[in-house]
Design an enzyme around this catalytic site. Structure first.
Site, mmCIF file in Angstrom:
data_model
loop_
_atom_site.group_PDB
_atom_site.id
_atom_site.type_symbol
_atom_site.label_atom_id
_atom_site.label_comp_id
_atom_site.label_asym_id
_atom_site.label_seq_id
_atom_site.Cartn_x
_atom_site.Cartn_y
_atom_site.Cartn_z
ATOM 1 N N GLU A 10 0.824 -1.215 0.000
ATOM 2 C CA GLU A 10 0.000 0.000 0.000
ATOM 3 C C GLU A 10 0.852 1.256 0.000
ATOM 4 O O GLU A 10 0.802 2.053 0.928
ATOM 5 C CB GLU A 10 -0.871 0.025 1.261
ATOM 6 C CG GLU A 10 -1.644 -1.238 1.545
ATOM 7 C CD GLU A 10 -2.221 -1.253 2.962
ATOM 8 O OE1 GLU A 10 -1.786 -0.472 3.822
ATOM 9 O OE2 GLU A 10 -3.118 -2.071 3.197
ATOM 10 N N ARG A 26 3.387 20.114 5.772
ATOM 11 C CA ARG A 26 4.422 19.221 6.321
ATOM 12 C C ARG A 26 5.547 19.930 7.076
ATOM 13 O O ARG A 26 5.929 19.466 8.149
ATOM 14 C CB ARG A 26 4.978 18.298 5.220
ATOM 15 C CG ARG A 26 3.901 17.377 4.620
ATOM 16 C CD ARG A 26 4.482 16.358 3.652
ATOM 17 N NE ARG A 26 5.249 15.359 4.343
ATOM 18 C CZ ARG A 26 6.563 15.333 4.466
ATOM 19 N NH1 ARG A 26 7.298 16.255 3.891
ATOM 20 N NH2 ARG A 26 7.164 14.395 5.141
ATOM 21 N N TYR A 59 5.496 18.544 10.838
ATOM 22 C CA TYR A 59 6.548 17.593 11.219
ATOM 23 C C TYR A 59 7.938 18.216 11.238
ATOM 24 O O TYR A 59 8.918 17.505 11.428
ATOM 25 C CB TYR A 59 6.639 16.443 10.201
ATOM 26 C CG TYR A 59 5.374 15.738 9.811
ATOM 27 C CD1 TYR A 59 4.620 15.032 10.758
ATOM 28 C CD2 TYR A 59 4.949 15.713 8.494
ATOM 29 C CE1 TYR A 59 3.491 14.338 10.373
ATOM 30 C CE2 TYR A 59 3.813 15.021 8.102
ATOM 31 C CZ TYR A 59 3.084 14.329 9.050
ATOM 32 O OH TYR A 59 1.986 13.640 8.662
ATOM 33 N N CYS A 97 -1.414 33.792 9.560
ATOM 34 C CA CYS A 97 -1.094 34.409 10.846
ATOM 35 C C CYS A 97 -0.731 33.368 11.901
ATOM 36 O O CYS A 97 -1.473 33.146 12.866
ATOM 37 C CB CYS A 97 -2.269 35.244 11.319
ATOM 38 S SG CYS A 97 -2.617 36.536 10.142
ATOM 39 N N TYR A 103 0.912 13.924 0.707
ATOM 40 C CA TYR A 103 0.582 14.626 1.947
ATOM 41 C C TYR A 103 0.799 16.132 1.785
ATOM 42 O O TYR A 103 1.229 16.816 2.710
ATOM 43 C CB TYR A 103 1.376 14.030 3.129
ATOM 44 C CG TYR A 103 1.218 12.529 3.189
ATOM 45 C CD1 TYR A 103 -0.011 11.977 3.546
ATOM 46 C CD2 TYR A 103 2.239 11.668 2.809
ATOM 47 C CE1 TYR A 103 -0.202 10.607 3.541
ATOM 48 C CE2 TYR A 103 2.061 10.296 2.805
ATOM 49 C CZ TYR A 103 0.836 9.770 3.169
ATOM 50 O OH TYR A 103 0.649 8.420 3.156
HETATM 51 C C1 LIG Z 1 -0.827 6.001 5.338
HETATM 52 C C2 LIG Z 1 -0.951 4.563 5.074
HETATM 53 C C3 LIG Z 1 -0.308 4.000 3.965
HETATM 54 C C4 LIG Z 1 0.587 4.777 3.045
HETATM 55 O O1 LIG Z 1 1.750 5.208 3.678
HETATM 56 P P1 LIG Z 1 2.961 5.799 2.825
HETATM 57 O O2 LIG Z 1 3.989 6.110 3.832
HETATM 58 O O3 LIG Z 1 2.470 7.009 2.122
HETATM 59 O O4 LIG Z 1 3.396 4.741 1.874
HETATM 60 C C5 LIG Z 1 -0.520 2.661 3.717
HETATM 61 N N1 LIG Z 1 -1.309 1.911 4.518
HETATM 62 C C6 LIG Z 1 -1.943 2.423 5.601
HETATM 63 C C7 LIG Z 1 -2.802 1.559 6.413
HETATM 64 C C8 LIG Z 1 -1.765 3.766 5.913
HETATM 65 O O5 LIG Z 1 -2.369 4.266 6.985
#
Ligand SMILES: *Cc1c(COP(=O)(O)O)cnc(C)c1O
Length: 403
Positions: A259, A298, A302, A328, A357
């Site tokens: 993912e 970001r 972070y 502001c 992001y």
């Molecule tokens: C955010 C997320 C991702 C993607 O994360 P990346 O760091 O962008 O690859 C994949 N799986 C789950 C469950 C997430 O919460």
């Protein structure tokens, strides 16, 4: 080379620009890394949820990893087939679970015992069997930023191993649940292979102990998190990543699901912002630009580093400046003590690695409309989201104004 000046002229600033060809290259690298093994790359929609971006991945054969029913709907509209869509997240509402079951997606990624009970009850109510996977929290330190670490028991995500095992046994005995997968996602911006390998080993062992109980899963979902180069990070090669995972699966016949979000889109994206002016407070020099934290959060959220390029022909010496927006908040900055040449109003800065992001974390804070988004593909640019105007921002309020 992308002609940012021409794009800024045509579409205005601040502006997000995405290199779709780069996204394709990244997708292919990862897909090919898993070689002959059955695998699904399920793009993590939250990284960049523009419909045209999702559609681009859909056309390449990608699946979608979604964390809200809104993202599931986006995936459908963009043409991702139901059998490649998964739905994760620690807090799904009953309505979201119901719709996901009705839409017959690949599986719902269950993150707690309580959620398993809800999914079962809703599936029973619908007189069907819901495909699920369980998100295991392997208690591994991913060695990344604490805000994007997710695989420790201190984090809210997933369930511990013994709870997972109990949940699989329950699901397997249920008329309304079909446990098909197992999932872990230990964090984001991972640059170390060892934590991934360790997590995969732990989860693979759980699969073996489930097989001993005649609970046979089909999908081994390794989450996302592959890191990218923002600065001088040494990143993981897709091939090594795939090998590390496959190495834990000896004797198991599973489809690998991954993912990735950031890996696919971050370095395809550029945030183009215009210099308004420079100012000096005592010793401190600021470059004030027209983009702000509401466009790209970001750095504020972070303390993230983004490389910034000034599109300026200045031959003058570089100076250290803070690059700040009009919002502001003192937290409204893109970089601090960053070396740039002297800049004039109207010149452009290109903030790199902004494709993940970036836009999605944007807001309308300070009544600022969100930027337009442009795709560049085969050297052709096209608008994929128009700039928000003032009417867009007030549209949901005007009808409620009292005299
Ligand atoms: C955010 C997320 C991702 C993607 O994360 P990346 O760091 O962008 O690859 C994949 N799986 C789950 C469950 C997430 O919460």
């Amino acid at each position: 080379m992308i002609d940012f000046k021409a794009l800024a002229k045509e579409y205005g600033t601040p502006l997000y620009v995405y290199d779709f060809d780069y996204m394709s290259v990244q997708y292919t690298k990862l897909k090919e890394a898993f070689g002959g093994r059955k695998s699904i790359v399920a793009y993590a929609v939250k990284a960049n949820s523009n419909l045209s971006v999702i559609k681009h991945f859909a056309k390449m054969g990608s699946g979608a990893d979604c964390v809200s029913i809104g993202e599931v709907r986006r995936a459908f509209i963009a043409g991702i087939p139901a059998y490649k869509i998964i739905f994760s997240g620690v807090g799904k509402s009953d309505e979201e679970i119901r719709e996901a079951i009705e839409k017959d997606i690949l599986y719902i990624n269950v993150e707690s015992d309580a959620e398993l009970q809800r999914v079962e009850a809703i599936a029973r109510d619908l007189d069907t069997k819901a495909r699920i996977s369980i998100r295991v929290n392997p208690n591994i330190d991913p060695q990344t930023h604490p805000y994007i670490s997710t695989g420790l028991h201190d984090n809210k995500f997933g369930v511990d191993l013994s709870t997972a095992k109990r949940m699989y046994i329950q699901a397997n005995n249920s008329e309304n649940l079909d446990p098909v997968g197992i999932h872990f996602h230990i964090g984001s911006q991972l640059t170390q292979l060892q934590p991934i390998r360790e997590a995969a080993e732990i989860v693979a062992d759980l699969i073996r102990s489930l097989e001993a109980l005649k609970i046979e899963l089909k999908f081994f979902d390794v989450g996302g998190g592959l890191g990218i180069k923002y600065d001088d990070e040494v990143t993981i090669e897709p091939y090594d990543y795939a090998q590390a995972i496959l190495g834990t699966l000896t004797g198991l016949d599973l489809t690998i699901l991954c993912e990735p979000g950031r890996f696919l889109t971050a370095n395809a994206g550029y945030f183009v912002t215009k210099v308004l002016y420079e100012k000096q407070n005592g010793e401190k020099k600021f470059v004030v630009v027209d983009g702000a934290m509401n466009d790209l959060l970001r750095p504020s959220l972070y303390g993230a580093y983004h490389e910034i390029e000034a599109l300026s022909n200045s031959q003058e010496e570089l100076r250290e400046v803070d690059i700040v927006g009009p919002v502001c908040e003192s937290g409204d900055f893109f970089a601090k003590n960053y070396a740039l040449p002297p800049l004039k109003g109207g010149e452009l800065l290109v903030i790199k690695s902004a494709g993940a992001y970036g836009f999605g974390m944007g807001s309308n804070y300070n009544t600022r409309g969100r930027s337009a988004e442009v795709a560049v593909e085969n050297s052709q640019a096209r608008l994929i989201r128009r700039r928000e105007n003032f009417e867009d921002l007030i549209a949901l309020e005007t009808e409620f104004l009292e005299d």
